[in-house]
Design a protein around this motif. Structure first.
Motif, short mmCIF file in Angstrom:
data_model
loop_
_atom_site.label_atom_id
_atom_site.label_comp_id
_atom_site.label_asym_id
_atom_site.label_seq_id
_atom_site.Cartn_x
_atom_site.Cartn_y
_atom_site.Cartn_z
N GLU A 160 -1.87 0.37 -2.45
CA GLU A 160 -1.36 -0.69 -3.34
C GLU A 160 0.13 -0.51 -3.61
OE1 GLU A 160 -3.62 -2.79 -5.90
OE2 GLU A 160 -1.70 -3.89 -5.80
N GLU A 183 2.58 -4.28 0.54
CA GLU A 183 2.34 -5.52 -0.19
C GLU A 183 1.44 -6.45 0.61
OE1 GLU A 183 5.39 -8.78 -0.02
OE2 GLU A 183 6.70 -7.03 0.22
N ARG A 229 -1.56 -6.12 5.11
CA ARG A 229 -0.51 -5.67 4.20
C ARG A 229 0.71 -5.18 4.99
NH1 ARG A 229 -2.71 -5.23 -0.95
NH2 ARG A 229 -0.86 -4.05 -1.57
N LYS A 256 6.11 -1.03 2.75
CA LYS A 256 7.45 -1.20 2.17
C LYS A 256 8.41 -0.19 2.80
CE LYS A 256 5.55 -2.73 -2.27
NZ LYS A 256 5.20 -2.32 -3.65
#
Lengths: 141, 141
Positions: free
Chosen positions: B18, B22, B33, B36
């Motif tokens: 999480e 993202e 996802r 990052k």
């Protein structure tokens, strides 16, 4: 060249895979091979299809077969070794011929919890340890 | 607990996944996802099933869905980035919740031709580079 023409060409194993691993058995799609490195129980599946370097280049049927064989071998390796985690990876940055690594990992093994690829120098099996591993694996398969 | 009971429990995303990635979109089985970390175009598929850490613990249908979604995303990432090689891996030595990495690799990128996992420090995206990548990816999907 169409996919069908490609599949019908003779399959030739990459010479680096040939050198660094030994044949265990041939499954429906893949050669199952053991890496000559006792640091980790480390298997490789090589689909016997010529000119393929990405999983998505396989036909849908071959993709499904590869999934089935990967998961059967991974489950057997887990059972045979009692490893904490199975690592599965298709990288191919060095050897372009599609191959899937299936590796048994445990806390405290070389480079844990990092990846095995590119780490240190292979250590050959000794005194038949290789055969004992394969015997247990084949029973689990 | 049976597989069916396990599947019906509420899915909760691991807190490290999480934090480090993202949500792009939700597919049939998985959350797609984006990590990052701008060093590599790096996606993660997380099957929305509770208590699973190995691919072979999924039901056969879910295994097939995961294969389909992995290969669709890998092909789209290759098309969107023009990368030389796509790396696909399910390791899980640190985060036990099953997740599949799909990473675009090129000669000369950080740690090429070695693996990306555990290498250096993440670098955040800047100036909307993230959105441009996702836009191209979603068009390719």
């Amino acid at each position: 060249m169409s996919t069908e023409e490609r599949d019908l060409r003779q399959f030739t194993l990459d010479e680096r895979l040939e050198r660094d691993s030994e044949l265990v058995t041939v499954l429906g799609l893949c050669q199952l091979r053991l890496m000559k490195d006792r640091r980790w129980p480390w298997l490789v599946l090589v689909p016997q299809r010529e000119g393929i370097s990405e999983i998505f280049e396989l036909t849908p049927l071959d993709q499904t077969l590869l999934t089935f064989e990967t998961n059967a071998v991974a489950a057997a390796l887990k059972k045979a070794t009692g490893a904490r985690k199975i690592n599965v990876g298709a990288l191919g940055n060095v050897v372009a011929q599609l191959h899937v690594h299936i590796v048994a990992r445990n806390e405290g093994d070389p480079n844990w919890p990092g990846p095995i690829w590119g780490h240190g120098t292979p250590e050959p099996y000794e005194n038949g340890a290789e055969n004992r591993l394969l015997q247990t694996l084949i029973e689990a398969l």
